[in-house]
Design an enzyme around this catalytic site. Structure first.
Site, PDB file in Angstrom:
ATOM      1  N   GLY A 121       0.854  -1.177   0.000  1.00 45.11           N
ATOM      2  CA  GLY A 121       0.000   0.000   0.000  1.00 45.11           C
ATOM      3  C   GLY A 121       0.892   1.229   0.000  1.00 45.11           C
ATOM      4  O   GLY A 121       2.117   1.124   0.104  1.00 45.11           O
ATOM      5  N   GLY A 154       2.992   3.534   1.351  1.00 50.58           N
ATOM      6  CA  GLY A 154       3.664   3.597   2.640  1.00 50.58           C
ATOM      7  C   GLY A 154       4.386   4.898   2.903  1.00 50.58           C
ATOM      8  O   GLY A 154       4.756   5.174   4.051  1.00 50.58           O
ATOM      9  N   ARG A 155       4.610   5.698   1.865  1.00 54.59           N
ATOM     10  CA  ARG A 155       5.257   6.999   2.087  1.00 54.59           C
ATOM     11  C   ARG A 155       4.717   8.057   1.118  1.00 54.59           C
ATOM     12  O   ARG A 155       5.420   8.978   0.722  1.00 54.59           O
ATOM     13  CB  ARG A 155       6.776   6.896   1.951  1.00 54.59           C
ATOM     14  CG  ARG A 155       7.274   6.298   0.649  1.00 54.59           C
ATOM     15  CD  ARG A 155       8.784   6.357   0.600  1.00 54.59           C
ATOM     16  NE  ARG A 155       9.326   5.672  -0.560  1.00 54.59           N
ATOM     17  CZ  ARG A 155      10.594   5.735  -0.932  1.00 54.59           C
ATOM     18  NH1 ARG A 155      11.440   6.468  -0.233  1.00 54.59           N
ATOM     19  NH2 ARG A 155      11.015   5.080  -1.980  1.00 54.59           N
ATOM     20  N   LYS A 162       5.478  11.552  -2.637  1.00 57.23           N
ATOM     21  CA  LYS A 162       6.466  10.555  -2.238  1.00 57.23           C
ATOM     22  C   LYS A 162       7.324  11.201  -1.161  1.00 57.23           C
ATOM     23  O   LYS A 162       7.906  12.266  -1.376  1.00 57.23           O
ATOM     24  CB  LYS A 162       7.314  10.144  -3.444  1.00 57.23           C
ATOM     25  CG  LYS A 162       8.171   8.908  -3.231  1.00 57.23           C
ATOM     26  CD  LYS A 162       8.827   8.500  -4.558  1.00 57.23           C
ATOM     27  CE  LYS A 162       9.623   7.219  -4.428  1.00 57.23           C
ATOM     28  NZ  LYS A 162      10.241   6.826  -5.729  1.00 57.23           N
ATOM     29  N   ASP A 200       9.737   4.958   7.825  1.00 58.83           N
ATOM     30  CA  ASP A 200       9.484   6.311   8.314  1.00 58.83           C
ATOM     31  C   ASP A 200       8.635   7.142   7.361  1.00 58.83           C
ATOM     32  O   ASP A 200       8.282   8.280   7.659  1.00 58.83           O
ATOM     33  CB  ASP A 200      10.796   7.040   8.618  1.00 58.83           C
ATOM     34  CG  ASP A 200      11.730   7.125   7.407  1.00 58.83           C
ATOM     35  OD1 ASP A 200      11.259   6.939   6.263  1.00 58.83           O
ATOM     36  OD2 ASP A 200      12.936   7.377   7.615  1.00 58.83           O
ATOM     37  N   GLY A 201       8.302   6.585   6.186  1.00 56.21           N
ATOM     38  CA  GLY A 201       7.447   7.299   5.247  1.00 56.21           C
ATOM     39  C   GLY A 201       8.134   8.446   4.540  1.00 56.21           C
ATOM     40  O   GLY A 201       7.465   9.279   3.921  1.00 56.21           O
ATOM     41  N   ARG A 257       4.497  13.870  -7.757  1.00 57.17           N
ATOM     42  CA  ARG A 257       4.521  13.193  -9.060  1.00 57.17           C
ATOM     43  C   ARG A 257       3.197  13.441  -9.777  1.00 57.17           C
ATOM     44  O   ARG A 257       2.123  13.286  -9.195  1.00 57.17           O
ATOM     45  CB  ARG A 257       4.745  11.703  -8.855  1.00 57.17           C
ATOM     46  CG  ARG A 257       4.708  10.885 -10.133  1.00 57.17           C
ATOM     47  CD  ARG A 257       4.575   9.400  -9.841  1.00 57.17           C
ATOM     48  NE  ARG A 257       5.753   8.880  -9.169  1.00 57.17           N
ATOM     49  CZ  ARG A 257       5.703   8.078  -8.112  1.00 57.17           C
ATOM     50  NH1 ARG A 257       4.538   7.760  -7.579  1.00 57.17           N
ATOM     51  NH2 ARG A 257       6.810   7.627  -7.557  1.00 57.17           N
ATOM     52  N   ARG A 277      -2.750   0.512  -9.789  1.00 59.43           N
ATOM     53  CA  ARG A 277      -1.716  -0.440 -10.201  1.00 59.43           C
ATOM     54  C   ARG A 277      -2.312  -1.818 -10.485  1.00 59.43           C
ATOM     55  O   ARG A 277      -3.444  -2.104 -10.093  1.00 59.43           O
ATOM     56  CB  ARG A 277      -0.662  -0.557  -9.088  1.00 59.43           C
ATOM     57  CG  ARG A 277      -0.139   0.794  -8.602  1.00 59.43           C
ATOM     58  CD  ARG A 277       0.350   0.716  -7.161  1.00 59.43           C
ATOM     59  NE  ARG A 277       0.639   2.047  -6.614  1.00 59.43           N
ATOM     60  CZ  ARG A 277       1.851   2.568  -6.490  1.00 59.43           C
ATOM     61  NH1 ARG A 277       2.904   1.859  -6.850  1.00 59.43           N
ATOM     62  NH2 ARG A 277       2.028   3.766  -6.000  1.00 59.43           N
ATOM     63  N   ASP A 319       3.177  -4.158  -8.271  1.00 54.30           N
ATOM     64  CA  ASP A 319       2.715  -2.914  -7.650  1.00 54.30           C
ATOM     65  C   ASP A 319       3.360  -1.698  -8.302  1.00 54.30           C
ATOM     66  O   ASP A 319       2.968  -0.559  -8.008  1.00 54.30           O
ATOM     67  CB  ASP A 319       2.981  -2.916  -6.140  1.00 54.30           C
ATOM     68  CG  ASP A 319       4.443  -3.161  -5.808  1.00 54.30           C
ATOM     69  OD1 ASP A 319       4.918  -4.282  -6.078  1.00 54.30           O
ATOM     70  OD2 ASP A 319       5.117  -2.249  -5.295  1.00 54.30           O
TER      71      ASP A 319
END
Length: 485
Positions: free
Chosen positions: A100, A102-103, A123, A135-136, A189, A196, A265
């Protein structure tokens, strides 16, 4: 003005915060995402802004300040909801159900002036439910590398996401593969979609065919609108996706690009290239060149990319069988190799200067070119750049003049493979009119950029940033990449 009035002015006068965002994915409901909050950062320094993208959003770069970027895409003021998307994926062949965003998160969706829907995705914007102990965050170097990858690929004609901004955030990060502590950043982005292959794989994992159909209808409505109303729209969607992915990987191969992490992914449902981590452009033509140091078995090496993308499409059939007949998907996938071969041939011939050639001439020239490049460890990119810069009408009269002024021609000009290649190239040129010769010169310059970001080039612009906080070499490189865009 009071502090509150100043803050409100910053928000209401910010063009990014007043764009007409659409709740396209949000409208599907929270089976597909989690609402999250952005991290708070100690500082916000705009390091990169992509002025080339602003007109596509209907914005005038002259009216957009750096503060507009940092408030919107560093402080994340007044933009809700922020959506961390849910997905799974096959990573190096093994299924991972703990994935998923995550950051990052989906910041918003909006129409470009072309009428198409685009995503703003982050991101490095902080932890989400899918950070799984991470830590993302995103290193500043990671942000710089993604800017360079996206701009280089775009310049080379690859269908790719692009970076809108990179903001340095003032945090110190510890990373095992980089000197620590290292600087941090948050990147925006811009892409066609962040849905995905793994988004569908997750729904299959939880046995939710109803959600699969709902998502597929959404994808067709927004990204394959020409299929809306078609009786066989689902089968046609898959066939269209196969063609898009085959043509995308052909674009990578012609560009000499190794994505490095072609997990499901990292495969977009729109057939667009995105998410650049340990990528690399090949130094020389080596099918086994592997960009990721952790890809011990070369699963995602340069030469495996077509077969891996085809395999990922095949694995996507499993979740899509909830909606699409397997026989229809198999028929669609059967055309992958032809789509790839046609696109790769066309792109490589353009790099050689030819918009069109007879099948016989084109196949012979491409075969001799690959044989030569494969046999000698010369620079893949210098070979084509030398063609573009050295092309001369003299080549039409004298085969020995072809690349005669280049280091490649001077060092390998007497080799059998080089002579085979120049012989074929010369024969084609002798049958070209003056108008066609001029067209070849233009084609060579259009499809062979002067700058290519091999790893030493990236390091050469990163070192001044780390040593002196000098960003000018980076800006100069991006400007050179964007020439003739």
């Amino acid at each position: 003005m009071t502090l509150a009035e100043t803050s409100n002015h910053k928000i209401f006068s910010n063009p990014f915060l007043n764009l007409n965002y659409e709740p396209a994915l949000e409208s599907l409901g929270d089976d597909y995402y989690d609402e999250v909050a952005a991290a708070e950062f100690p500082q916000h320094i705009l390091r990169w802004r992509n002025n080339k993208l602003l007109p596509a959003l209907g914005l005038d770069p002259q009216t957009i300040t750096d503060e507009h970027f940092t408030v919107a895409f560093g402080e994340f003021e007044q933009r809700k909801p922020l959506l961390a998307l849910r997905y799974h994926g096959y990573q190096f062949g093994e299924y991972n159900s703990r994935l998923g965003d995550g950051r990052g998160f989906l910041y918003g969706q909006l129409r470009g002036i072309d009428g198409e829907l685009y995503d703003f995705g982050t991101k490095g914007s902080g932890k989400t439910p899918y950070s799984r102990g991470g830590d993302g965050m995103l290193t500043l170097k990671g942000g710089v590398r993604e800017v360079l990858a996206a701009e280089m690929l775009h310049r080379m004609g690859v269908k790719t996401s692009r970076c809108l901004s990179v903001v340095e955030t003032g945090l110190s990060l510890w990373r095992g593969d980089e000197p620590s502590p290292t600087r941090s950043s948050v990147m925006i982005r811009m892409s066609r979609s962040h849905i995905r292959f793994g988004t569908f794989e997750r729904l299959h994992y939880f046995q939710r065919p109803d959600l699969t159909k709902k998502l597929l209808d959404h994808v067709i409505e927004y990204y394959y609108p020409h299929l809306v109303g078609e009786q066989e729209k689902y089968a046609l969607f898959y066939a269209d996706l196969v063609q898009r992915v085959a043509e995308l990987v052909a674009q990578w191969m012609a560009a000499g690009f190794c994505h490095a992490v072609l997990n499901t992914d990292n495969m977009s449902i729109t057939g667009e290239s995105f998410d650049y981590g340990p990528y690399a452009f090949i130094p020389s033509y080596d099918p086994y060149f592997t960009a990721a140091y952790f890809d011990y078995y070369r699963r995602y090496c340069y030469g495996h990319q077509p077969s891996i993308c085809k395999l990922n499409l095949e694995m996507l059939q499993t979740p899509l069988m909830a909606v699409i007949d397997l026989a229809d998907m198999s028929a669609g996938l059967a055309k992958f190799d032809d789509y790839y071969a046609i696109q790769y041939r066309s792109l490589m011939l353009r790099k050689l200067g030819f918009e069109s050639l007879s099948i016989e001439d084109g196949n012979e020239l491409l075969k001799n070119t690959i044989e030569f490049l494969k046999h000698y460890p010369i620079s893949y990119h210098d070979f084509f750049a030398d063609l573009a810069t050295g092309f001369s009408n003299e080549w039409q009269d004298n085969a020995s003049a072809i690349l005669g002024q280049s280091e490649i021609g001077q060092s390998l000009g007497s080799s059998e493979l080089f002579l085979n290649w120049t012989g074929t190239y010369h024969r084609i040129l002798t049958n070209s009119s003056a108008e066609e010769m001029a067209s070849i010169a233009r084609c060579l310059n259009r499809h062979n950029p002067k700058a290519v970001i091999l790893r030493p080039v990236i390091e050469s612009v990163w070192e001044p940033i780390t040593q002196e906080d000098n960003w000018q070499p980076f800006y100069d490189l991006v400007e050179k990449i964007q020439e003739n865009e």
